[in-house]
Design a protein around this motif. Sequence first.
Motif, PDB file in Angstrom:
ATOM      1  N   LEU B 108      17.136  -8.230   5.047  1.00 21.23           N
ATOM      2  CA  LEU B 108      17.675  -8.188   3.338  1.00 21.23           C
ATOM      3  C   LEU B 108      19.049  -8.381   4.038  1.00 21.23           C
ATOM      4  O   LEU B 108      19.968  -8.376   5.484  1.00 21.23           O
ATOM      5  CB  LEU B 108      17.138  -7.689   2.768  1.00 21.23           C
ATOM      6  CG  LEU B 108      16.026  -6.796   2.348  1.00 21.23           C
ATOM      7  CD1 LEU B 108      16.132  -5.310   1.697  1.00 21.23           C
ATOM      8  CD2 LEU B 108      15.254  -7.733   1.424  1.00 21.23           C
ATOM      9  N   TYR B 109      20.051  -8.587   3.179  1.00 22.06           N
ATOM     10  CA  TYR B 109      21.378  -8.473   3.013  1.00 22.06           C
ATOM     11  C   TYR B 109      21.759  -7.438   3.986  1.00 22.06           C
ATOM     12  O   TYR B 109      21.077  -6.466   3.561  1.00 22.06           O
ATOM     13  CB  TYR B 109      22.145  -9.115   1.654  1.00 22.06           C
ATOM     14  CG  TYR B 109      21.967 -10.267   0.869  1.00 22.06           C
ATOM     15  CD1 TYR B 109      22.198 -11.135   1.734  1.00 22.06           C
ATOM     16  CD2 TYR B 109      21.154 -10.212   0.080  1.00 22.06           C
ATOM     17  CE1 TYR B 109      21.830 -12.699   1.018  1.00 22.06           C
ATOM     18  CE2 TYR B 109      20.548 -11.080  -0.721  1.00 22.06           C
ATOM     19  CZ  TYR B 109      20.961 -12.832  -0.554  1.00 22.06           C
ATOM     20  OH  TYR B 109      20.779 -14.006  -0.851  1.00 22.06           O
ATOM     21  N   GLY B 110      22.693  -7.477   4.791  1.00 19.83           N
ATOM     22  CA  GLY B 110      23.412  -6.450   5.646  1.00 19.83           C
ATOM     23  C   GLY B 110      22.438  -6.231   6.494  1.00 19.83           C
ATOM     24  O   GLY B 110      22.014  -4.662   6.735  1.00 19.83           O
ATOM     25  N   GLN B 111      21.242  -7.125   6.788  1.00 21.55           N
ATOM     26  CA  GLN B 111      20.552  -6.952   7.679  1.00 21.55           C
ATOM     27  C   GLN B 111      19.600  -5.930   8.019  1.00 21.55           C
ATOM     28  O   GLN B 111      19.164  -4.980   8.625  1.00 21.55           O
ATOM     29  CB  GLN B 111      20.926  -6.265   9.476  1.00 21.55           C
ATOM     30  CG  GLN B 111      21.933  -7.681   9.706  1.00 21.55           C
ATOM     31  CD  GLN B 111      22.116  -8.732   9.714  1.00 21.55           C
ATOM     32  OE1 GLN B 111      20.320  -9.413  10.905  1.00 21.55           O
ATOM     33  NE2 GLN B 111      21.706  -9.979   9.262  1.00 21.55           N
ATOM     34  N   LEU B 112      18.688  -5.741   6.805  1.00 23.01           N
ATOM     35  CA  LEU B 112      18.004  -4.976   6.892  1.00 23.01           C
ATOM     36  C   LEU B 112      16.586  -5.584   6.567  1.00 23.01           C
ATOM     37  O   LEU B 112      17.329  -6.125   5.205  1.00 23.01           O
ATOM     38  CB  LEU B 112      18.863  -3.906   5.175  1.00 23.01           C
ATOM     39  CG  LEU B 112      17.523  -2.699   4.593  1.00 23.01           C
ATOM     40  CD1 LEU B 112      17.746  -1.250   5.355  1.00 23.01           C
ATOM     41  CD2 LEU B 112      17.778  -2.100   3.072  1.00 23.01           C
ATOM     42  N   GLU B 113      16.048  -4.622   6.978  1.00 21.60           N
ATOM     43  CA  GLU B 113      14.801  -5.195   7.106  1.00 21.60           C
ATOM     44  C   GLU B 113      13.542  -4.604   6.374  1.00 21.60           C
ATOM     45  O   GLU B 113      13.497  -3.314   6.641  1.00 21.60           O
ATOM     46  CB  GLU B 113      14.072  -5.180   8.729  1.00 21.60           C
ATOM     47  CG  GLU B 113      13.388  -6.066   9.422  1.00 21.60           C
ATOM     48  CD  GLU B 113      12.974  -5.513  10.302  1.00 21.60           C
ATOM     49  OE1 GLU B 113      13.548  -5.726  11.740  1.00 21.60           O
ATOM     50  OE2 GLU B 113      11.688  -5.117  10.940  1.00 21.60           O
ATOM     51  N   GLN B 114      12.695  -5.018   5.155  1.00 25.64           N
ATOM     52  CA  GLN B 114      11.406  -4.643   4.900  1.00 25.64           C
ATOM     53  C   GLN B 114      11.136  -5.158   5.304  1.00 25.64           C
ATOM     54  O   GLN B 114       9.803  -5.991   5.487  1.00 25.64           O
ATOM     55  CB  GLN B 114      12.210  -4.750   3.793  1.00 25.64           C
ATOM     56  CG  GLN B 114      13.491  -4.104   2.794  1.00 25.64           C
ATOM     57  CD  GLN B 114      13.061  -2.982   3.282  1.00 25.64           C
ATOM     58  OE1 GLN B 114      11.742  -2.034   2.606  1.00 25.64           O
ATOM     59  NE2 GLN B 114      14.265  -2.070   2.468  1.00 25.64           N
ATOM     60  N   ASN B 115       9.322  -4.012   5.392  1.00 28.34           N
ATOM     61  CA  ASN B 115       8.187  -5.107   5.548  1.00 28.34           C
ATOM     62  C   ASN B 115       7.916  -4.969   4.075  1.00 28.34           C
ATOM     63  O   ASN B 115       7.392  -4.755   2.917  1.00 28.34           O
ATOM     64  CB  ASN B 115       7.859  -3.595   5.861  1.00 28.34           C
ATOM     65  CG  ASN B 115       6.172  -4.111   6.754  1.00 28.34           C
ATOM     66  OD1 ASN B 115       5.008  -3.866   5.631  1.00 28.34           O
ATOM     67  ND2 ASN B 115       5.880  -3.741   7.591  1.00 28.34           N
ATOM     68  N   ILE B 116       6.886  -6.360   4.447  1.00 25.14           N
ATOM     69  CA  ILE B 116       6.446  -7.678   3.604  1.00 25.14           C
ATOM     70  C   ILE B 116       4.325  -6.749   2.568  1.00 25.14           C
ATOM     71  O   ILE B 116       3.560  -6.158   1.940  1.00 25.14           O
ATOM     72  CB  ILE B 116       6.442  -8.121   2.727  1.00 25.14           C
ATOM     73  CG1 ILE B 116       8.131  -9.275   3.301  1.00 25.14           C
ATOM     74  CG2 ILE B 116       5.662  -9.097   2.077  1.00 25.14           C
ATOM     75  CD1 ILE B 116       8.745  -8.404   2.453  1.00 25.14           C
ATOM     76  N   TYR B 117       3.612  -7.252   4.060  1.00 22.16           N
ATOM     77  CA  TYR B 117       2.958  -6.501   4.154  1.00 22.16           C
ATOM     78  C   TYR B 117       2.466  -6.294   5.731  1.00 22.16           C
ATOM     79  O   TYR B 117       2.649  -7.032   7.046  1.00 22.16           O
ATOM     80  CB  TYR B 117       1.801  -7.881   3.990  1.00 22.16           C
ATOM     81  CG  TYR B 117       0.601  -7.410   3.295  1.00 22.16           C
ATOM     82  CD1 TYR B 117       0.637  -7.543   1.936  1.00 22.16           C
ATOM     83  CD2 TYR B 117      -0.146  -8.427   3.489  1.00 22.16           C
ATOM     84  CE1 TYR B 117      -0.996  -7.030   1.117  1.00 22.16           C
ATOM     85  CE2 TYR B 117      -2.320  -7.965   3.179  1.00 22.16           C
ATOM     86  CZ  TYR B 117      -1.987  -7.596   1.983  1.00 22.16           C
ATOM     87  OH  TYR B 117      -3.207  -7.040   1.851  1.00 22.16           O
ATOM     88  N   GLY B 118       0.937  -6.008   6.016  1.00 21.36           N
ATOM     89  CA  GLY B 118       0.765  -5.758   7.220  1.00 21.36           C
ATOM     90  C   GLY B 118      -0.772  -5.960   7.365  1.00 21.36           C
ATOM     91  O   GLY B 118      -1.498  -5.437   6.667  1.00 21.36           O
ATOM     92  N   ILE B 119      -1.515  -6.487   8.146  1.00 20.99           N
ATOM     93  CA  ILE B 119      -2.846  -6.783   8.561  1.00 20.99           C
ATOM     94  C   ILE B 119      -3.417  -5.895  10.075  1.00 20.99           C
ATOM     95  O   ILE B 119      -2.186  -5.738  11.036  1.00 20.99           O
ATOM     96  CB  ILE B 119      -3.059  -9.073   8.658  1.00 20.99           C
ATOM     97  CG1 ILE B 119      -2.299  -9.174   9.481  1.00 20.99           C
ATOM     98  CG2 ILE B 119      -3.297  -8.275   7.325  1.00 20.99           C
ATOM     99  CD1 ILE B 119      -3.414 -10.556   9.787  1.00 20.99           C
ATOM    100  N   GLN B 120      -4.984  -5.650  10.463  1.00 15.74           N
ATOM    101  CA  GLN B 120      -5.648  -5.433  11.377  1.00 15.74           C
ATOM    102  C   GLN B 120      -6.188  -6.317  11.994  1.00 15.74           C
ATOM    103  O   GLN B 120      -7.192  -7.261  10.732  1.00 15.74           O
ATOM    104  CB  GLN B 120      -5.853  -4.266  11.172  1.00 15.74           C
ATOM    105  CG  GLN B 120      -5.281  -2.801  10.467  1.00 15.74           C
ATOM    106  CD  GLN B 120      -4.844  -2.085  12.145  1.00 15.74           C
ATOM    107  OE1 GLN B 120      -4.630  -2.808  12.906  1.00 15.74           O
ATOM    108  NE2 GLN B 120      -4.402  -0.845  12.292  1.00 15.74           N
ATOM    109  N   ILE B 121      -6.274  -6.516  12.755  1.00 15.21           N
ATOM    110  CA  ILE B 121      -7.033  -8.121  13.674  1.00 15.21           C
ATOM    111  C   ILE B 121      -7.949  -8.109  14.374  1.00 15.21           C
ATOM    112  O   ILE B 121      -7.708  -6.784  15.179  1.00 15.21           O
ATOM    113  CB  ILE B 121      -6.135  -8.756  14.072  1.00 15.21           C
ATOM    114  CG1 ILE B 121      -5.158  -9.455  13.369  1.00 15.21           C
ATOM    115  CG2 ILE B 121      -7.416  -9.905  15.066  1.00 15.21           C
ATOM    116  CD1 ILE B 121      -3.808 -10.486  14.785  1.00 15.21           C
TER     117      ILE B 121
END
Lengths: 215, 921
Positions: B108-121
């Motif tokens: 995001l703006y301001g180098q803010l990192e947001q998690n969208i989704y995750g999976i297990q393989i």
Amino acid sequence: MLACLCTVLWHLPAVPALNRTGDPGPGPSIQKTYDLTRYLEHQLRSLAGTYLNYLGPPFNEPDFNPPRLSAEALPSATVDFNVWRSLNDHLRLAQNYQAYSHLLCYLRGLDRHAATAELRRSLAHFCTSLQGLLGSIAGVMAALGYPLPPQGAEPSWAPRPPHSDFLQKMDDFWLLKELQTWLWRSAKDFNRLKKKMQPSAAAVTLRLEAAASDL
Amino acid sequence: MLALWTWIVQALFIFLIVDSVGGGLLKPCGHIVPESPVVAPNTTFTAICVLDEECLSEHHLNANQILWKIKDTYVPKEQYTILNKTAASVTLEDVSSLGSPLTCNILLYGQLEQNIYGIQIRVGWAPEKPKNLSCIVNGQSNMKCQWDPGKETHLDTTYVLKSEWPTRQLTDCIPPPNVNNSCTVDMVVVYVNMDVWVVATNVLGNVSSDRINFDPIDIVQLLPPYNVTVSSSKAISSILKVSWTNPVDKPFEGLKYNIRYRTKDASDWTLIPPEDTASTRDSFTVQYLKPFTEYVFSIRCMNREGRGFWSNWSAESSGVTYEAKPSNAPSFWYSIDPSQGHGYRLLHLKWKTLPRSEANGRILHYEVILRGGKTSNFSKSINDTKLILNITNDPYVVSLKAHNIVGSSDPSTLTIPGRDFKAAHPITNLKAFPKDNELWVQWTPPNEPVNKYILEWCVFSDNLPCTPDWQQEGSATKLTYLRGNLMESKCYLITVIPVYDDGPGSPRSVKAYLKQAPPSRGPFVRTKKVGKNEAVLVWEHLPVDDQNGFIRNYTIFYRTSSGNETAVHVNSSHTEYTLSPLTSDTLYMVRMAAYTDEGGKDGPEFTFTTPKFAQGEIEAIVVPVCLAFLLTTLLGVLLCFNKLDLIKKHIWPNVPDPSKSHIAQWSPHTPTRHNLHPKDQMYPEGNFTDTDVSVVEIEANEKKPLPEDLKSLDLFKKEKITTEGHSSGIGGSSCMSSSRPSISSNDESESGQNTSSTVQYSTVVHSGYRHQLPSVQVFSRSESTQPLLDSEERPEDLQIVENGGSGDGASPRQQYFKQNCNQDEISPDLSHFERSKQVSSANEEDFVRLKQQQMSDQRSQSSGSGPMKDFEDVSAADNFGSSTEGQIQRFETIGLEAATEEGMPKSYLPQTVRQGGYVPQ
């Protein structure tokens, strides 16, 4: 008679055992079928013993020989000797096949009455073996090039109208007895067929058989 | 190898807060495709993150803002692919080496990192093709099939055993949970061919094994026969009957069997020939067994036609054959104890218990029958294995039988020869050697027919007595081993005795070791003689108990304290060795090792030092030097004597003493005084000057009867002692010698007078002495003064001579002395003691000799009857020259001889001269 002989000779090429050299032919499968009938005889002896004991007296008495009353539906193995001799391989195999098909159906019905797990297991195994015999007979017939007899309406074991328990037991008794007779007869049939199918001697036997049947 | 892991199927829904201000709905802003992937290792995997349109527009996001992470690690951007505005994919080369989860994030703006989704393989393999499928039918209808499922899939994989007849499909067999390599079909039908195969299935695929086709009758394995029992027969001890129950659950009637058996102790089985057991049965009788032996049986069975497999072996069952009579006579031997008197001797009979294989049962007792001698027949039944009988010296025949419940063995017979029997015909070439941990004995049989051999053996030791063990061997034996508990490194003395019809033959013995070892200790070596360049070493053979083997050789190690060690090998038969060459005056250390076949052992170290000089070397130097010195001295002394007068005159010129002049006494008034006895002591000291006169007097006294004067006896004693003192043979003054010197001194003085003084005195003396003329009256005073000077000179000379070693009272003693000397052979009856006293006072030089004499005398006294007798003996010896008291007499004789030979007068004179030399001082 000559025509008959010619017919037999004409049919010879159709007998796979005689014109195939590499293939073992129907011989081994006939032998196997014969062995299976003997094994089923052996198996039935112990099964019948157990089952008749389960039915109780008088069914388990050695000299008990009741009249065959309500078991008309069962295919009878009893046949006149001359009639039996007059049968050809195909007919014999077909009769065997049909008889066991029917008997198997009746036998499955027997399972309902069996009280003990051990008996049920023996019955189930016997049924499976009988099914194997049917398959073997079918195999032999196929090997010899005979068509399987039409299955027709499979005589499924319909619950009969409730009649007396004794008569029910009588049916079971006759079923086992008929099975035994059929296994004797089948053993005899397959032994005959086995001998007939032996190479070299087979043709002679076949010819003599044909001649005899013509006579 | 890959790190294998299975990730739990779990999708991570991580929500991006869409409207934080409104605080309303929580809504996913995107998702990953595929959601729960299963990936095989070493394969490429692609995931796509799809963003939600609404989110994009609301937050002004774009797919190129997507960041992929595995765990906390960013996936390099090179592996990203922007598919469109809303979707981006990532391609992973080898997922199995990476981690989990895989997350799709957005910046995001301001180098803010947001998690969208995750999976297990999940990573796993497709199933491998099952291999090595095989089936076996147990009993009548159960068929168990096994296969190799291949490598682990790490995924849920199902295995199904499928089967079919030519005409129809049969029911599938599904293994129980957690079993992936076997399954049991419970309704199999024999004599019908069937196809069997295995299908393995998981999410990554399925695979079938190869099909196998068989008739179940060909793979039948029955249960083994059971209730196996073994029974024996009383009538025949060599048979056992085995009975069993056949398995019931079997698809055929005909069976064949294998029956095996072994003795209880054995490990190898014997199989009964299969052709004997090729038909259905439930018992079998085994023949040719040993009596009274326990046998173990077990059985297995299979289809008589050979189709299928052998069953397992049945449980073992054992039985014992019945007893039979002992098949062999016991080993039988004897020893004789001859120490019985009256024609009897003790016969020790001994025998061995039969081994079980020969006893054929429990031995109940032994029967001993003795024939011969006075008793015609002696029979005894005993349970022990030895018997002691008192028999006469006649020959006997003893026989022994062992009895068990069935019967007795053949007799074992021994001939006990008579006492005077001489054994002969020994075996030859007796050898004993160890082999295979046994001690073997080999010999050559004698020419005569042998009944049997007896081997006796015992530990050969210095400390323990030989208590022999023994064994019996048949007549054909030439080689056997000792059946006993033999110890290693012990010396065994083995004796072989052939036994003939008429008794035992001569024994032959040999020594042997079961296993040798190095000796327990080494020999103690010491020196017997050490020379300058050699040393003789001696040692003793090791005692048998320390040898531990045959000593093959010795090795002597010797070294100096600094030098190298030298080894010398010495034959084992030696006990002495000379080491050479050695360096003189050197310390040597020597030790010795004894060697058996198995090694050696050092003995203690012994040190010795070689001397600087060889034996006799010092003597060779010293003796000649001493001799030379002695010779020189002697020559010097002789020279002195020869020139004595010269020297004397040179040193002490003759100065006459006028005060002692005798000229006054020579007056005719005084002659009576001269006739006085010496004991009168009429002369004051120094007055007695004229020896000539006294000599004359003594001569006169000789004629007188002896007992008159006790003093003279004393004098004699003294003289005698002195004589005896001289008998020691050592030079010095003695009575004999002193008497002579006194004469000699007279001679000397005579000569002196002859040479230097007047003739008058000498004439007087000589006439008085030689012609026995008491011519006192003849003397007349001389008017001349010249002789006076001479006479004054003489007495001094005499005094010097007579005084000897004693300073005072010289004159009287001198008189006694002279009398003694004269009376030497006249008066032997003097007490020993007195003599000693006299001598001690008379001459101190003789003191040592006196002591010796006393000792000798004491010895004589102890053996003799008394001092007097002793003395008599001595004197007798003196007189007659024959000895009864050997030693003393010998001494005396020697002394006398020495005195005569060495010319004691001469040797005496120097003494007097010497002593006299002191007087003036």
